[in-house]
Design a protein around this motif. Structure first.
Motif, PDB file in Angstrom:
ATOM      1  N   UNK A 188      -0.251 -20.578  12.408  1.00 42.63           N
ATOM      2  CA  UNK A 188      -1.673 -20.408  12.134  1.00 42.63           C
ATOM      3  C   UNK A 188      -2.202 -19.235  12.948  1.00 42.63           C
ATOM      4  N   UNK A 189      -3.162 -18.515  12.383  1.00 42.60           N
ATOM      5  CA  UNK A 189      -3.826 -17.453  13.137  1.00 42.60           C
ATOM      6  C   UNK A 189      -4.828 -18.064  14.109  1.00 42.60           C
ATOM      7  N   UNK A 190      -4.971 -17.425  15.265  1.00 48.48           N
ATOM      8  CA  UNK A 190      -5.915 -17.913  16.268  1.00 48.48           C
ATOM      9  C   UNK A 190      -7.350 -17.520  15.928  1.00 48.48           C
ATOM     10  N   UNK A 191      -7.518 -16.331  15.343  1.00 51.11           N
ATOM     11  CA  UNK A 191      -8.860 -15.881  14.955  1.00 51.11           C
ATOM     12  C   UNK A 191      -9.221 -16.515  13.617  1.00 51.11           C
ATOM     13  N   UNK A 192     -10.424 -17.080  13.553  1.00 53.38           N
ATOM     14  CA  UNK A 192     -10.909 -17.712  12.331  1.00 53.38           C
ATOM     15  C   UNK A 192     -11.808 -16.719  11.590  1.00 53.38           C
ATOM     16  N   UNK A 193     -11.386 -16.297  10.414  1.00 50.29           N
ATOM     17  CA  UNK A 193     -12.150 -15.339   9.627  1.00 50.29           C
ATOM     18  C   UNK A 193     -13.076 -16.019   8.643  1.00 50.29           C
ATOM     19  N   UNK A 194     -13.749 -15.237   7.815  1.00 51.52           N
ATOM     20  CA  UNK A 194     -14.670 -15.822   6.820  1.00 51.52           C
ATOM     21  C   UNK A 194     -13.985 -16.807   5.883  1.00 51.52           C
ATOM     22  N   UNK A 195     -12.685 -16.601   5.637  1.00 46.76           N
ATOM     23  CA  UNK A 195     -11.948 -17.494   4.747  1.00 46.76           C
ATOM     24  C   UNK A 195     -11.181 -18.570   5.515  1.00 46.76           C
ATOM     25  N   UNK A 196     -11.497 -18.758   6.799  1.00 47.01           N
ATOM     26  CA  UNK A 196     -10.789 -19.748   7.603  1.00 47.01           C
ATOM     27  C   UNK A 196      -9.599 -19.135   8.316  1.00 47.01           C
ATOM     28  N   UNK A 197      -8.547 -19.931   8.499  1.00 46.02           N
ATOM     29  CA  UNK A 197      -7.345 -19.431   9.163  1.00 46.02           C
ATOM     30  C   UNK A 197      -6.255 -19.196   8.119  1.00 46.02           C
ATOM     31  N   UNK A 198      -5.395 -18.244   8.420  1.00 44.40           N
ATOM     32  CA  UNK A 198      -4.213 -18.033   7.580  1.00 44.40           C
ATOM     33  C   UNK A 198      -3.089 -18.889   8.128  1.00 44.40           C
TER      34      UNK A 198
END
Length: 672
Positions: free
Chosen positions: A545-555
């Motif tokens: 999982x990515x640590x940074x949460x973007x507008x679309x959530x986590x990758x």
């Protein structure tokens, strides 16, 4: 010590420390701080951890951290200067310094303002230097400095970029023997330039942060021991430490976007020989500062934002640089090579014109921005740019490199815009024959059809069943609870503060970065460029999982055979489930659910995931497998959709380029 320091000492997350406080009545009570941010007595915490076997072997760095706790800024600076001083000694001398008595140790490198620094603190510094080298001291000091990296747009220069700047500054002209970096930071770029100059080089640097300036001095003493080094503290634009210095080469990665660079107080400064820089053009102030410190014929190379080449506010200064022959070249780099990673930076190569010989009328414009700035490609990029620059500096006429580089007369650039962006002047469209264009288009159309077929197949995910009149509910547990129970292990990729040496069996493995998860691509980071603190090897079945949460959530994705064996990169969480207790696709689906991510996210401007807070339903393995199968099909649907969209874009772009350039004709059209 704070909760963060306790977590670092014990090698656990801060959430674990919070759980200890709630669940263990004998956990030490706060001895200071605030209710929101309490602090604890170090001895009590260490005793508590030791009773439970959680206290790691104490290192010299741990001792230094303990001695630094609560120290005043002037003491931190004194420690930095002491570490830089010890960088000049060999191993035998460093070992002897550790054994000095308190008075001799304090007198070794003390100014009147530093005599109040405790000998015990200096001795802990000496031990770290003796065991791990002086740069290890600055790894610890990085936790205490008054201006962390990133303030005022300052960032370390990656090694590959530093080597490129150094090579450009020291080739294509008279042999250089001296160099200046007026914004030297921790000294990576300055050390690269000093190494390129060779033994006996005169090396000068200035940095406005005292601790970081001492780090630069230590780095140069360690990496370029034969150089004559002078590093000064202060703001180069407002308070130039070398006002009368002239050097053969200047290299600089200046702060970007700093509107408070001293515009008002420096309006009449004599360095502005090409025009007074507007407040919004600090980069052009650094350009002229570099030129002012060059000897005649000397070269300066600066790493600058691309907007510097085109902003209307800097048009007059750019025009004057061209008229007087001071600008030799602008090279566009790929995005991702240096901070800020989302844009491709420019290299500006400048030369101080000689009074007896005007500057060269030609300007090299090179667009090397094609690609993503992959660390694995930096060697080839370095070679291509350096070869092009050397060919440009040869007496013979420069041969244009189609689609990449051109040498233009300065007068051709002196239009109303004076836009020096290489992409504006270098044809970036692929130069291909009509037959080759037709083959490429046919290949892309075939790939697009295959990707659409795959998307059609992936969209057959079946119709889920209704849960009835009310949604299903279940008992759940946090990732932290599951980790304590042994159902999974949690790892996070952490970047090291300074370069280290990886074990031989890990050195050549690719690094899985957050951008690889976001783009759905294979791991492509270079372990030689991305320095990792504690390398973690990815295994098939790991949940990423990515640590940074973007507008679309986590990758997120479950590691497959392509990911197995790569190293976990910075900004990526890895959850390693016990396959006898947790289905990996079931775990991936629930930990990436929007509601779950939302309640486990912290931060205001940058949203970061706290993986330990994520919740997972407690279901039998058979039910997990059913959910896991459904989540896997959804992942395959997203992947197929992304591939089809990429193929559609590439096909449409190539068709548009080949039709507009005349290489291909519309369907059904014949030549007249």
């Amino acid at each position: 010590m704070t909760a963060a320091e306790i977590s670092r000492l014990a090698g656990v997350t801060r959430a674990t420390v919070s759980n200890w406080r709630r669940r263990h009545p004998d956990f030490p009570q706060p001895s200071g701080g605030t209710e929101a941010s309490p602090s604890y007595d170090r001895r009590e915490v260490e005793a508590w951890l030791d009773e439970r076997g959680r206290l790691p072997a104490r290192s010299s760095r741990d001792d230094l951290r303990a001695h630094l706790h609560g120290r005043a800024p002037h003491e931190i600076e004194a420690v930095a200067r002491f570490a830089a001083h010890l960088a000049g000694f060999d191993g035998k001398k460093r070992a002897e310094i550790v054994e000095l008595d308190d008075d001799r140790l304090t007198a070794l490198h003390a100014t009147p303002a530093e005599t109040d620094v405790p000998a015990a603190l200096l001795r802990s510094v000496a031990r770290v230097v003796d065991q791990e080298g002086p740069l290890a001291v600055f790894d610890v000091l990085g936790e205490h400095t008054e201006a962390p990296v990133g303030v005022r747009g300052t960032h370390p220069t990656p090694d590959a970029v530093a080597d490129l700047l150094a090579a450009l500054a020291t080739t294509g002209g008279p042999r250089a023997g001296s160099v200046l970096d007026p914004a030297c930071g921790g000294g990576r770029l300055l050390a690269a330039a000093a190494t390129a100059l060779g033994p006996g080089a005169a090396v000068h640097g200035q940095e406005y942060r005292p601790v970081v300036a001492a780090q630069a001095e230590a780095r140069l003493a360690e990496e370029v021991p034969g150089a004559a080094v002078r590093v000064r503290t202060g703001d180069s634009l407002r308070d130039d430490a070398f006002p009368d210095l002239r050097v053969d080469a200047v290299v600089c990665n200046p702060p970007y976007g700093d509107r408070e660079w001293g515009h008002d107080e420096l309006a009449l400064d004599t360095r502005w020989a090409y025009g007074v820089p507007p407040r919004s053009e600090p980069e052009l102030a650094w350009v002229q500062h570099a030129l002012a410190h060059l000897t005649e014929g000397g070269h300066a190379v600066l790493l600058l934002p691309p907007a510097t080449a085109s902003r209307s506010s800097g048009r007059r200064i750019r025009a004057e640089l061209l008229r007087r022959g001071a600008l030799c070249g602008v090279i566009a780099l790929p995005a991702g090579l240096a901070v800020p990673h989302h844009i491709g930076l420019h290299l500006w190569i400048l030369r101080r014109p000689e009074a007896a010989r005007p500057g060269r009328d030609l300007v090299l414009l090179m667009d090397a921005s094609d690609g993503e700035g992959k660390a694995s490609d930096t060697g080839k990029l370095h070679e291509t740019i350096l070869d092009t620059w050397q060919a440009f500096t040869e007496p013979a006429e420069f041969a244009e490199v189609p689609g990449t580089a051109r040498a233009l007369p300065a007068i051709d650039l002196l239009d109303d815009l004076v836009d020096l962006s290489p992409a504006r002047h270098v044809r970036t469209a692929p130069v291909i024959t009509p037959d080759a264009a037709l083959r490429d288009v046919a290949r892309l159309i075939d790939r697009l059809k295959a990707d659409i077929a795959a998307l059609t197949e992936a969209s057959d995910i079946g119709l889920p069943a209704s849960a009835g009149e009310a949604s299903r509910t279940w008992r759940g547990a946090t990732v932290a609870d599951l980790a304590r129970g042994g159902a999974l292990a949690v790892h996070r990729g952490v970047r090291a503060a300074s370069p280290g040496t990886l074990p031989a069996d890990l050195a050549d493995r690719p690094v899985l970065r957050a951008r690889d998860l976001l783009g759905g691509t294979r791991a492509d980071g270079d372990a030689g460029e991305i320095h990792l603190a504690d390398p973690v090897v990815v295994e098939a079945g790991d949940v990423l999982l990515t640590q940074i949460v973007g507008p679309q959530g986590v990758a997120t994705r479950v590691a497959g055979e392509d990911d197995a064996g790569c190293l976990l990169g910075h900004g990526v969480f890895l959850l390693r489930p016990d396959p006898a207790r947790l289905d990996p696709w079931f775990l991936a689906g629930f930990v990436s659910a929007p509601d779950n991510v939302s309640q486990a996210t912290t931060g205001s401007s940058t949203h970061q995931l706290v993986a330990s807070r994520l919740r997972v339903p407690l279901l039998p393995l058979g039910e997990q497998t059913a959910y896991g199968h459904a989540f896997r099909r959804l992942h395959e649907l997203r992947t197929a959709a992304r591939n089809a969209a990429t193929s559609a874009d590439e096909t449409a772009n190539l068709l548009a380029a080949t039709l507009s350039t005349g290489a291909l004709l519309p369907p059904g059209t014949e030549l007249p």
